[in-house]
Enzyme design. Structure first.
Site, short mmCIF file in Angstrom:
data_model
loop_
_atom_site.label_atom_id
_atom_site.label_comp_id
_atom_site.label_asym_id
_atom_site.label_seq_id
_atom_site.Cartn_x
_atom_site.Cartn_y
_atom_site.Cartn_z
N ASP A 485 -16.23 43.77 -17.91
CA ASP A 485 -17.41 43.48 -17.13
C ASP A 485 -18.32 44.56 -16.72
O ASP A 485 -19.63 44.40 -16.08
CB ASP A 485 -16.91 42.90 -15.68
CG ASP A 485 -16.73 41.32 -15.50
OD1 ASP A 485 -17.41 41.03 -16.53
OD2 ASP A 485 -15.96 40.89 -14.92
C1 GLC Z 1 -11.90 41.29 -13.82
C2 GLC Z 1 -12.54 40.10 -14.27
C3 GLC Z 1 -12.51 39.91 -15.86
C4 GLC Z 1 -12.81 41.10 -16.58
C5 GLC Z 1 -11.97 42.34 -16.00
C6 GLC Z 1 -12.52 43.53 -16.78
O1 GLC Z 1 -10.54 41.37 -13.85
O2 GLC Z 1 -11.96 38.95 -13.33
O3 GLC Z 1 -13.34 38.86 -16.01
O4 GLC Z 1 -12.47 40.79 -17.92
O5 GLC Z 1 -12.26 42.55 -14.64
O6 GLC Z 1 -13.88 44.02 -16.34
C1 GLC Z 2 -16.52 44.60 -10.86
C2 GLC Z 2 -15.01 45.17 -11.42
C3 GLC Z 2 -14.66 44.15 -12.45
C4 GLC Z 2 -14.65 42.98 -12.04
C5 GLC Z 2 -16.26 42.48 -11.62
C6 GLC Z 2 -16.15 40.94 -11.11
O1 GLC Z 2 -17.33 44.77 -11.96
O2 GLC Z 2 -15.21 46.50 -11.72
O3 GLC Z 2 -13.34 44.58 -12.69
O4 GLC Z 2 -14.47 42.11 -13.14
O5 GLC Z 2 -16.45 43.16 -10.53
O6 GLC Z 2 -17.39 40.68 -10.63
#
Ligand code: GLC
Ligand code: GLC
Length: 815
Positions: A485
């Site tokens: 993300d």
């Molecule tokens: C969080 C989110 C997931 C994403 C991950 C890596 O666990 O829920 O959707 O893939 O972060 O950013």
């Molecule tokens: C932030 C976090 C990621 C998560 C996301 C969810 O980017 O670092 O882990 O998946 O928020 O919205």
């Protein structure tokens, strides 16, 4: 040091001192009513949606930690001594303390000054309430006169509004009290048709419903003035903060025990049956509920039914092995956590406030991999819910709301990996159940019935979304981000506080993701198989060509010499390359590419995983990237916003570690696969709890990486895709019992030192008792299989569907 131990026979984790390095929690509830419950009785509960229908208040990020719960206070009438039998919030020393977190229930037992206390808390199957059954026992040789006080603080339903909108909230709180039953009915006078009830099954000597009367304005939960005085105020809340507290005075002779059943329930009335008389709520649903759980025996029966439910559920996959840590995690706790992620998605934990996120499109599809063998029917309807939020072009809302099941506009779309996870989830469901019928279900696009088409068409659009959205190197465009993300390559955010997830993107048409390419090559063959098995051979041929093209693009533009690249940024520059200053190598594309069997034939797969080991491995797991980004990079976004070693910036982001585990099994390196499995597995770090801090029985999303000051400290336990993927890695790839389209594939890949193991697996209407013998000490390879006493020549066991038990003896070794 350890703060408890696993009791494997009763499937409980037993916490032996209350001051754990962080609140260690459990989840109560299996259907629509849920509670979070810590080892010192902290937490809260809600009906269906942690944001919209929250029954009790909880203060996140408070001091002291874990503020708010369903508390009991005890006061010795003779000495005036006051304590919390769960230690918090009074924190008076206990002579004895133990908390057992089990499958859907928790027990706390303690003693002070000769009075023993025990509590069991759970949500019964099918009813919308928590039951807290408490027993007091006089272990001294004198009569004891005890004041019992209960305490919950009501949330005014919408948990977000409850914590922000005080100009309104301080004027609207309303309750009713009827004997031992306290009703919370804020907003019932207007548009709500539901209320909460907090009741006990005996007459009470007093009560309070006004927080200030009970606590005192300048007191915390640790010093309620009513309790210290030994006298309830019989207060009726009007505005401010409604609470529920019962006061029971009791006498216990030496050796005597008394049991009370407290019920905290959610009740709904029909719109036209809201009132009993003007201003008095209709209590019928509460009466039915409280009648049902009015005695200790009825509470015990409900608990027994719950135990039976879990016994059956976990009976679908069991493990017996010399390595008890692996066996208890794979057989019990990992699956339990998968069910919790099924129920909660990412909404409510001690790190997710319950007011933030909806259900993630990609998260929910991946979670499914971990629970589809437990509740296939529920997985089926989950798939249909998720697919209904997909857009007609195959892309997806990143999140949807569990109550409305509609896509969440605020979070939007454009995470270009999302569509592929739908194929992954549906394939897992079909492999588990053999139910191809799901493909013919008519499913809306964008929740719009007039756009509905079959689920198969949804899969096709998913597949084509990647095909139709490629960049200059023929690799998939990343969009807002992919699985990571935080890899926001089209974002260029300069504004403090702006959300990387939702801010307007400058769609470059250039930034590409090697990870999405690898996911495509991994999950594309499932699409092909589904096509072939449903006589869509032309479509299968076309899809195969697309997969081949993608492989070629990875081979040509996704390989960096010693490992796979991660991405190309919006300027076309490499990410995850030896040419970079920071972020030279990433875990995700390497794990996934090898999972997709890329480079297996020419040594690159091995090189990639060796590079992962060399550059990313640590004693606590594999970090996401190296070197960590030291500075903020406008062109990379959130990944570089985190301090080095945390979260996606070189933290051990556990979710992707099992990808490497699975990849190692593709190479046949069982010893290394198992090593990567154990490093992030909480049970192996139980005696290191002071550093790790999180519960030893559940996975955490992140463990701080080697660049962080708190290297090895975990955060964000419970709600993480780590649960599903570690379960897939251990059950399907290490122990190697893997559902495939035609049956159950047996393909273990274990450390040469592992002598063998037993697995029982319920699969398509039959039970398989699988005994694996590795006395030859290999890592992979099967010499022979005996099925029901007869030599069996394939490694794919047939789907018997006969309701019977089948004996499978597997001998590993070289043929
Ligand atoms: C969080 C989110 C997931 C994403 C991950 C890596 O666990 O829920 O959707 O893939 O972060 O950013
Ligand atoms: C932030 C976090 C990621 C998560 C996301 C969810 O980017 O670092 O882990 O998946 O928020 O919205």
């Amino acid at each position: 040091m350890q703060y408890g131990y696993f009791d494997d026979n009763s499937r409980e984790y037993v916490i032996t001192r209350p001051d754990t390095p962080y609140p260690w929690i459990n989840y109560l509830g299996s259907d629509e009513f849920f509670g979070l419950f810590s080892n010192t009785s902290g937490g809260y509960c809600f009906y269906r949606d942690a944001r919209m229908l929250r029954l009790t208040r909880y203060r996140y990020n408070n001091v002291p930690a874990d503020a708010g719960g369903r508390y009991f206070y005890l006061r010795d009438h003779g000495s005036g001594d006051v304590w919390s039998p769960s230690w918090m919030p009074v924190k008076a020393a206990l002579d004895r303390y133990e908390c057992r977190h089990g499958m859907g229930y928790s027990r706390i037992s303690s003693a002070r000054g000769g009075l023993a206390f025990s509590q069991v808390s759970f949500v019964p199957l099918r009813d919308n309430c928590e039951i807290h059954k408490i027993t007091l026992t006089n272990e001294s040789n004198i009569d004891k006169y005890i004041d019992i006080f209960s305490f919950v603080e009501f949330c005014l339903w919408n948990a977000n509004d409850d914590m922000t909108n005080f100009q309104r909230n301080f004027s609207i709180g309303e309750v009713e009290v009827d004997g031992s039953r306290i009703y919370h009915k804020t907003e019932y006078r207007e548009r709500r048709n539901h209320y909460a009830v907090w009741a006990v099954n005996v007459p009470v000597d007093g009560f309070d419903t006004d927080r200030q009367t009970f606590l005192g304005l300048y007191n915390g939960f640790d010093h309620p003035q009513a309790v210290f005085k030994g006298e309830a105020g019989n207060s009726i809340a009007s505005g401010w903060a409604p609470i529920g507290s019962h006061h029971i005075k009791t006498k216990l002779s030496p050796g005597e025990s008394k049991t009370y059943v407290f019920v905290l329930g959610y009740c709904e009335n029909h719109e036209d049956e809201k009132w009993e008389s003007p201003g008095i709520i209709n209590k019928k649903p509460a009466n039915v509920l409280l009648e049902k759980y009015g005695t200790p025996e009825s509470a015990d029966r409900a608990l027994a039914a719950l135990n039976e439910y879990w016994k059956n559920l976990l009976g679908r996959f069991t493990v017996d092995a010399e390595d008890k840590k692996m066996a208890r995690m794979a057989g019990v706790w990992n699956q339990y956590q998968c069910m919790v992620t099924f129920n909660m998605s990412r909404s409510a934990s001690y790190f997710e406030s319950g007011i933030g996120r909806g259900m993630g499109f990609r998260d929910s599809n991946q979670d499914l991999l971990g629970f589809v063998h437990l509740v296939p029917e529920r997985a089926r309807s989950r798939i249909l819910d998720i697919a209904a939020t997909q857009f007609p072009d195959g892309s997806a809302y990143h999140q949807y709301q569990p109550l409305t099941k509609r896509g969440n506009n605020e979070v939007g779309s454009g995470f270009n990996d999302d569509p592929l996870w739908l194929i992954c989830g549906v394939a897992a469901y079909i492999k588990e159940t053999g139910d191809y019928g799901i493909l013919n279900e008519n499913v809306p696009f964008d929740n719009n019935e007039s756009l509905a088409d079959t689920l198969f068409v949804h899969l096709k659009r998913s597949f084509d979304y990647t095909v139709n959205n490629k960049g200059p190197h023929g690799l998939p465009l990343i969009g807002r981000a992919d699985w990571n993300d935080c890899l926001n390559l089209n974002c260029f955010s300069k504004t403090p506080g702006e959300s990387f997830q939702t801010t307007a993107n400058f769609e470059s048409g250039i930034a590409e993701s090697v990870l999405i390419a690898a996911i495509f090559v991994f999950t594309g063959p499932d699409y092909v198989s589904i096509c072939r098995r449903t006589n869509r051979n032309d479509e299968a041929d076309r899809a195969e060509k697309e997969i081949a093209k993608m492989k070629e693009a990875i081979n040509e533009h996704g390989w960096d010499g010693l490992w796979f690249l991660r991405a190309y940024d919006a300027h076309g520059k490499k990410i995850g390359s030896r040419e970079c200053d920071d972020g030279k190598i990433f875990i995700e594309s390497n794990g996934f590419a090898v999972m997709a069997d890329i480079g297996l034939d020419d040594g690159r797969a091995q090189k990639a995983l060796d590079s992962v080991k060399e550059h990313l491995d640590t004693p606590y797991g594999i970090v996401l990237l190296q070197p960590a980004y030291k500075d903020y990079h406008l062109e990379l976004g959130e990944v570089s916003s985190y301090p080095p070693g945390y979260k996606e910036n070189a933290g051990i982001f556990c979710h992707n570690n099992p990808w490497v585990t699975i990849a190692e099994t593709r190479l046949g390196r069982g010893t290394r696969a198992f090593e990567t499995y154990t490093k992030i597995c909480p049970a192996y770090r139980e005696d290191d709890s002071d550093l790790r801090r999180m519960e030893p029985y559940v996975y955490a999303q992140m463990v701080a990486g080697k660049d962080a000051a708190r290297f090895g400290e975990a955060k964000n336990s419970w709600l993480t895709g780590t649960a599903a993927w570690t379960f897939v890695s251990i059950s399907q790839y290490i122990l190697g019992v893997r559902p495939v389209y035609d049956g159950l594939l047996i393909d273990p890949c274990i450390p040469s030192g592992m002598k063998g193991f037993n697995v029982t697996r319920h699969f398509r209407g039959a039970d398989y008792h699988i005994m694996v013998d590795n006395s030859e000490g290999v890592e992979k390879g099967i010499k022979s299989i005996m099925l029901d006493g007869v030599r069996f020549d394939s490694v794919v066991l047939p789907a018997f569907n006969d309701g019977k038990r089948h004996q499978v003896i597997v001998t590993m070794g070289n043929k």
